[in-house]
Design a protein around this motif. Structure first.
Motif, mmCIF file in Angstrom:
data_model
loop_
_atom_site.group_PDB
_atom_site.id
_atom_site.type_symbol
_atom_site.label_atom_id
_atom_site.label_comp_id
_atom_site.label_asym_id
_atom_site.label_seq_id
_atom_site.Cartn_x
_atom_site.Cartn_y
_atom_site.Cartn_z
ATOM 1 N N ASP A 4 29.333 48.758 50.359
ATOM 2 C CA ASP A 4 30.112 49.577 51.285
ATOM 3 C C ASP A 4 30.457 48.788 52.540
ATOM 4 N N ASP A 5 31.643 48.997 53.028
ATOM 5 C CA ASP A 5 32.097 48.477 54.318
ATOM 6 C C ASP A 5 32.105 46.957 54.420
ATOM 7 N N LYS A 6 32.243 46.251 53.294
ATOM 8 C CA LYS A 6 32.321 44.790 53.263
ATOM 9 C C LYS A 6 33.651 44.388 52.654
ATOM 10 N N ILE A 7 34.136 43.222 53.019
ATOM 11 C CA ILE A 7 35.378 42.741 52.419
ATOM 12 C C ILE A 7 35.133 42.533 50.934
ATOM 13 N N ASN A 8 36.006 43.113 50.125
ATOM 14 C CA ASN A 8 35.812 43.099 48.679
ATOM 15 C C ASN A 8 36.924 42.398 47.924
ATOM 16 N N TYR A 9 38.124 42.367 48.495
ATOM 17 C CA TYR A 9 39.285 41.898 47.740
ATOM 18 C C TYR A 9 40.342 41.452 48.741
ATOM 19 N N VAL A 10 41.124 40.468 48.361
ATOM 20 C CA VAL A 10 42.206 40.001 49.221
ATOM 21 C C VAL A 10 43.464 39.841 48.369
ATOM 22 N N GLU A 11 44.614 40.215 48.919
ATOM 23 C CA GLU A 11 45.882 40.073 48.208
ATOM 24 C C GLU A 11 46.846 39.230 49.028
ATOM 25 N N PHE A 12 47.540 38.329 48.326
ATOM 26 C CA PHE A 12 48.494 37.428 48.951
ATOM 27 C C PHE A 12 49.895 37.690 48.408
ATOM 28 N N PRO A 13 50.902 37.600 49.261
ATOM 29 C CA PRO A 13 52.268 37.637 48.742
ATOM 30 C C PRO A 13 52.648 36.276 48.174
ATOM 31 N N SER A 14 53.581 36.272 47.240
ATOM 32 C CA SER A 14 54.101 35.029 46.664
ATOM 33 C C SER A 14 55.569 35.202 46.329
ATOM 34 N N ARG A 15 56.383 34.285 46.808
ATOM 35 C CA ARG A 15 57.806 34.308 46.465
ATOM 36 C C ARG A 15 58.034 33.834 45.031
ATOM 37 N N ASP A 16 57.077 33.067 44.481
ATOM 38 C CA ASP A 16 57.211 32.512 43.127
ATOM 39 C C ASP A 16 55.845 32.608 42.453
ATOM 40 N N LEU A 17 55.601 33.727 41.810
ATOM 41 C CA LEU A 17 54.288 34.013 41.235
ATOM 42 C C LEU A 17 53.872 32.975 40.196
ATOM 43 N N ALA A 18 54.783 32.542 39.347
ATOM 44 C CA ALA A 18 54.448 31.537 38.327
ATOM 45 C C ALA A 18 54.034 30.219 38.974
ATOM 46 N N ALA A 19 54.746 29.796 40.015
ATOM 47 C CA ALA A 19 54.405 28.547 40.710
ATOM 48 C C ALA A 19 53.073 28.675 41.438
ATOM 49 N N THR A 20 52.815 29.821 42.021
ATOM 50 C CA THR A 20 51.540 30.053 42.710
ATOM 51 C C THR A 20 50.384 29.953 41.724
ATOM 52 N N LYS A 21 50.501 30.643 40.593
ATOM 53 C CA LYS A 21 49.445 30.608 39.578
ATOM 54 C C LYS A 21 49.224 29.188 39.072
ATOM 55 N N ALA A 22 50.289 28.480 38.753
ATOM 56 C CA ALA A 22 50.167 27.104 38.254
ATOM 57 C C ALA A 22 49.491 26.209 39.279
ATOM 58 N N PHE A 23 49.824 26.375 40.552
ATOM 59 C CA PHE A 23 49.224 25.578 41.619
ATOM 60 C C PHE A 23 47.712 25.803 41.680
ATOM 61 N N PHE A 24 47.271 27.048 41.756
ATOM 62 C CA PHE A 24 45.838 27.328 41.885
ATOM 63 C C PHE A 24 45.073 26.993 40.611
ATOM 64 N N GLU A 25 45.694 27.124 39.457
ATOM 65 C CA GLU A 25 45.059 26.708 38.204
ATOM 66 C C GLU A 25 44.851 25.201 38.187
ATOM 67 N N THR A 26 45.884 24.451 38.564
ATOM 68 C CA THR A 26 45.831 22.990 38.533
ATOM 69 C C THR A 26 44.941 22.413 39.626
#
Length: 118
Positions: A4-26
């Motif tokens: 309770d009352d702790k940071i649990n999740y964070v969301e980021f915007p991305s203009r290019d979701l495929a490029a974002t995913k590939a970047f963090f995977e790589t």
């Protein structure tokens, strides 16, 4: 169960979701689970979260919160970020307690990496 009352999740915007995913995977070895074409979640990266398709970006210059990753080898992390297609927005600098750099991932959002080493 999340605390309770702790940071649990964070969301980021991305203009290019495929490029974002590939970047963090790589660059960081993250894995993702897609929830439709406009959202992808990650887990077990220190904090769970996700990226959502958006024309907006997250930038500390615009007042957004800055998420900071940890690295035992800051220079190696910087090289991985640039090799993976990230852009360095603040070169390595010292601050009380360590050193860090800021980068923009291919989808446009800014993050940072810090180390407590010299």
């Amino acid at each position: 169960m999340p605390a309770d009352d702790k940071i649990n999740y964070v969301e980021f915007p991305s203009r290019d979701l495929a490029a974002t995913k590939a970047f963090f995977e790589t660059v960081f070895g993250w894995s993702f689970q897609d929830f439709g074409p406009d959202y992808s979640a990650f887990t077990n990266q220190g904090l769970d979260g996700g990226f959502f398709k958006s024309e907006m970006i997250s930038s500390s210059v615009q007042g957004a919160a800055l998420v900071v990753l940890f690295s035992h080898d800051l220079e190696a992390s910087l090289l991985k970020v640039t090799a993976g297609g990230g852009t360095i927005s603040k070169e390595i600098f010292s601050f009380p307690g360590g050193r860090r750099f800021h980068f923009t991932e291919p989808g446009g959002s800014e993050l940072a990496v810090w180390s407590d080493g010299e």
